[in-house]
Design an enzyme around this catalytic site. Sequence first.
Site, PDB file in Angstrom:
ATOM      1  N   ASP A 160       0.827  -1.209   0.000  1.00 53.03           N
ATOM      2  CA  ASP A 160       0.000   0.000   0.000  1.00 53.03           C
ATOM      3  C   ASP A 160       0.861   1.259   0.000  1.00 53.03           C
ATOM      4  O   ASP A 160       2.078   1.208   0.218  1.00 53.03           O
ATOM      5  CB  ASP A 160      -0.908   0.019   1.224  1.00 53.03           C
ATOM      6  CG  ASP A 160      -1.974  -1.068   1.183  1.00 53.03           C
ATOM      7  OD1 ASP A 160      -2.306  -1.516   0.071  1.00 53.03           O
ATOM      8  OD2 ASP A 160      -2.460  -1.457   2.257  1.00 53.03           O
ATOM      9  N   TYR A 178       7.341  -9.885   6.869  1.00 54.59           N
ATOM     10  CA  TYR A 178       7.198  -8.443   7.051  1.00 54.59           C
ATOM     11  C   TYR A 178       7.687  -8.059   8.443  1.00 54.59           C
ATOM     12  O   TYR A 178       7.728  -8.886   9.366  1.00 54.59           O
ATOM     13  CB  TYR A 178       5.736  -8.019   6.922  1.00 54.59           C
ATOM     14  CG  TYR A 178       5.203  -7.940   5.512  1.00 54.59           C
ATOM     15  CD1 TYR A 178       5.098  -6.713   4.855  1.00 54.59           C
ATOM     16  CD2 TYR A 178       4.776  -9.086   4.847  1.00 54.59           C
ATOM     17  CE1 TYR A 178       4.583  -6.632   3.566  1.00 54.59           C
ATOM     18  CE2 TYR A 178       4.260  -9.010   3.558  1.00 54.59           C
ATOM     19  CZ  TYR A 178       4.163  -7.783   2.927  1.00 54.59           C
ATOM     20  OH  TYR A 178       3.656  -7.707   1.658  1.00 54.59           O
TER      21      TYR A 178
END
Length: 278
Positions: A55, A111
């Site tokens: 994003d 992540y």
Amino acid sequence: MKVALKIGYEGTHFSGSQIQPDKRTVEGELLKALRETEVITDAEAANLSSSGRTDAGVHSISQVVTFFTDNPRMAIPRILNSKLPRDVWAWAYAEVPDGFDPRRHAIRRKYRYILNADEYDISKMREAAKLFIGEHNFSNFTKKDKKNPKSTIRKVEKLDVRSQGPVIKIDIVANAYLWNMIRKIVSALTLVGSGIRDTEWVTKMLDPENYEEGIEPAPAYGLIFLDVQYNPEPDWMIDSYAIKHVNDFYTKEANRFRVISTILEQFVMQPEKEQDLD
């Protein structure tokens, strides 16, 4: 020939990784560089694909992108980096089979989320993190798409919360993720760590058939896409020159921002402790 690249980017000034009309994106900048170096001449034929989308504001150290090219000798990180802006760079490449899909063939993705350590009880966060490990229905941790409903079952292999100096680092490893899933998990952990919620609430959130609640995602700027793994792994050629160049630049940037951070702290006014300026 199909080529894979490992790229990194500092996502602050990007509207996400996936190309979008009239917006600055990572793929958009990469396509420009590939054209300028004549690695590709036809974007459609090149069929640029990535291991996953990020994003707006999210960063990456090891995003994998693939494309077809008739000029693989120019698809070298240091050559591409000469045409790329400072906030996106390539650092490794490999020749891969035509059928290699960087997204569908990934077996796990890692992540990291970084947040300020001063505000949370890390022991409570660690207890809550244990509940996310394993296969769960993460419907409460993503934005529901009623028009195109998809399975919300995902398997988290690892969720590690640790303190390092002034920050908390949250590492998560899974085979795949839902939209905003990581940032919403982080939000849940911070709610527990701040005492607003408890672990029983997390258990309920992981049982969406009996309990539903919306939760805001944590800010995008704290999230980094660290790595993606394949089996078999492509035969990566590491460009040490590209890595050194990037390391030198961001070492200077990190030092600069440490100074800026200290300066910004001076702007926090404390009237009850006013200093005599005389």
